[in-house]
Motif scaffolding. Structure first.
Motif, PDB file in Angstrom:
ATOM      1  N   ASP A 190      74.975   8.437  18.932  1.00  0.00           N
ATOM      2  CA  ASP A 190      75.047   7.998  20.372  1.00  0.00           C
ATOM      3  C   ASP A 190      75.700   6.450  20.387  1.00  0.00           C
ATOM      4  O   ASP A 190      75.418   5.431  20.321  1.00  0.00           O
ATOM      5  N   THR A 196      70.245   8.737  27.316  1.00  0.00           N
ATOM      6  CA  THR A 196      68.768   8.615  27.921  1.00  0.00           C
ATOM      7  C   THR A 196      68.109   9.896  27.427  1.00  0.00           C
ATOM      8  O   THR A 196      68.735  10.695  27.103  1.00  0.00           O
ATOM      9  N   HIS A 199      69.122  13.552  28.605  1.00  0.00           N
ATOM     10  CA  HIS A 199      69.992  13.872  28.026  1.00  0.00           C
ATOM     11  C   HIS A 199      69.804  14.349  26.519  1.00  0.00           C
ATOM     12  O   HIS A 199      70.728  15.247  26.176  1.00  0.00           O
ATOM     13  N   TYR A 225      71.745  -0.311  25.379  1.00  0.00           N
ATOM     14  CA  TYR A 225      71.088  -0.429  26.876  1.00  0.00           C
ATOM     15  C   TYR A 225      69.760  -0.388  26.470  1.00  0.00           C
ATOM     16  O   TYR A 225      68.916  -0.136  27.573  1.00  0.00           O
ATOM     17  N   GLN A 227      67.865   1.725  24.733  1.00  0.00           N
ATOM     18  CA  GLN A 227      67.214   3.117  25.007  1.00  0.00           C
ATOM     19  C   GLN A 227      66.893   3.913  23.630  1.00  0.00           C
ATOM     20  O   GLN A 227      66.591   4.971  23.469  1.00  0.00           O
ATOM     21  N   ASN A 231      65.023   7.110  23.232  1.00  0.00           N
ATOM     22  CA  ASN A 231      65.781   8.439  22.998  1.00  0.00           C
ATOM     23  C   ASN A 231      65.231   9.161  21.639  1.00  0.00           C
ATOM     24  O   ASN A 231      65.132  10.470  21.287  1.00  0.00           O
TER      25      ASN A 231
END
Length: 314
Positions: A190, A196, A199, A225, A227, A231
């Protein structure tokens, strides 16, 4: 928190008992540094990481110095790292020449770096996506012929700064191509940190449906962000047991300006320890290593866990 400053353990159902951390701080973490990090410092960094219990430490990249000047000392650095007991030292190889340089020094774990999108393939590899895969095919084949373990990185799996959201089917196409070449494992990146948990779950499920087993997958999240841990937990719930992380949260991507730091290894270990998941990593030694590395770089570590634990020692 316990009396010794570690998180209380509260296991959650359906999670793996053990996770292998693929430590990328010495390569991915340092490659974007503007000031040259001395080879002696890099070597000590890897030795300290090994002393903290990390067993997979990505050491360097055999890329042309013009593209990543920070890693121009690969031939000098790698011989200083061999012989660490129980530690695998993967290196990035961009082409056959890079592979030959790595093999000449005894590397037994290598990685190729692919893109899930056309835009990033052109920005990072200066080739179309299909052309880059064609370059990797003989590299992977020769590595496997010599008995070397091959990892395939797939960047921009969730979003691309030029193209926007990336369709899971596009990621699956690239992953399938790398598997067909012979890659032993794949790392889903990523790169700009836009994923997120939903996903992540959808992509992993689609990869399984298309024949890529969970045990062949690792995840590589950036915390742009905030995450990365969420994740990671989604990936663990799916059964993934290999997670990439960078000591102290070092790194980003020099070819994607919106990419900020990697998931900090300390933050990952803190969460995994709280969940009762074994890693073999000594969090105190790892934190001390990242504090030391931050001193070498002249700035504090971005890892929240490093800052919290090191402040208690002052």
């Amino acid at each position: 928190m316990t009396a010794d400053g570690l998180p209380m353990t509260r296991p959650a159902p359906g999670l793996p008992a053990r996770v292998r951390i693929h430590e990328v701080g010495a390569r991915d973490g340092l490659q974007n540094e503007q000031a040259t990090v001395p080879t002696d410092v890099k070597a000590e960094f890897v030795h300290r990481l090994a002393d903290a219990g990390l067993t997979t430490i990505e050491a360097t990249s055999f890329v042309h110095p013009k593209w990543v000047p920070q890693l121009a000392d690969a031939e000098e650095l790698f011989p200083r790292l061999t012989g660490l007991p129980g530690v695998n030292l993967p290196v990035l190889v961009p082409n056959r020449r890079g592979l030959d340089r790595a093999l000449a020094l005894g590397a037994r774990h290598v990685a190729v770096f692919a893109s899930a999108t056309e835009s990033f393939a052109k920005a990072n590899l200066n080739r179309t996506l299909d052309d880059s895969l064609a370059v990797f095919a003989p590299v992977v084949r020769h590595a496997k012929d010599t008995g070397v373990h091959v990892r395939g990185y797939v960047s921009m799996c969730f979003g691309d700064p030029w193209e926007g959201p990336v369709e899971p089917a596009q990621v699956v196409r690239v992953c399938a191509a790398l598997r067909d070449m012979g890659c032993d494992e794949l790392s889903l990146g990523d790169t700009i940190g836009v994923a997120t948990p939903g996903h992540v779950r959808d992509l992993l499920a689609l990869l399984n449906a298309e024949g890529v087993p969970t045990e062949a997958l690792g995840v590589h999240f950036h915390d742009t962000y905030g995450q990365a841990l969420a994740n990671t937990l989604a990936a663990l719930q799916h059964g993934v047991t290999t997670v990439d992380a960078s000591a102290g949260g070092l790194g980003g991507c020099p070819f994607a300006k919106s990419a900020t730091g990697n998931l900090a290894t300390e933050d990952l270990v803190w969460m995994l320890r709280g969940l009762g998941i074994e890693t073999g990593v000594d969090l105190g030694r790892l934190t001390a290593t990242s504090v030391w590395m931050a001193e070498q770089l002249g700035r504090p570590s971005p890892s929240r866990t490093v800052r919290a634990l090191s402040s208690k020692d002052q």
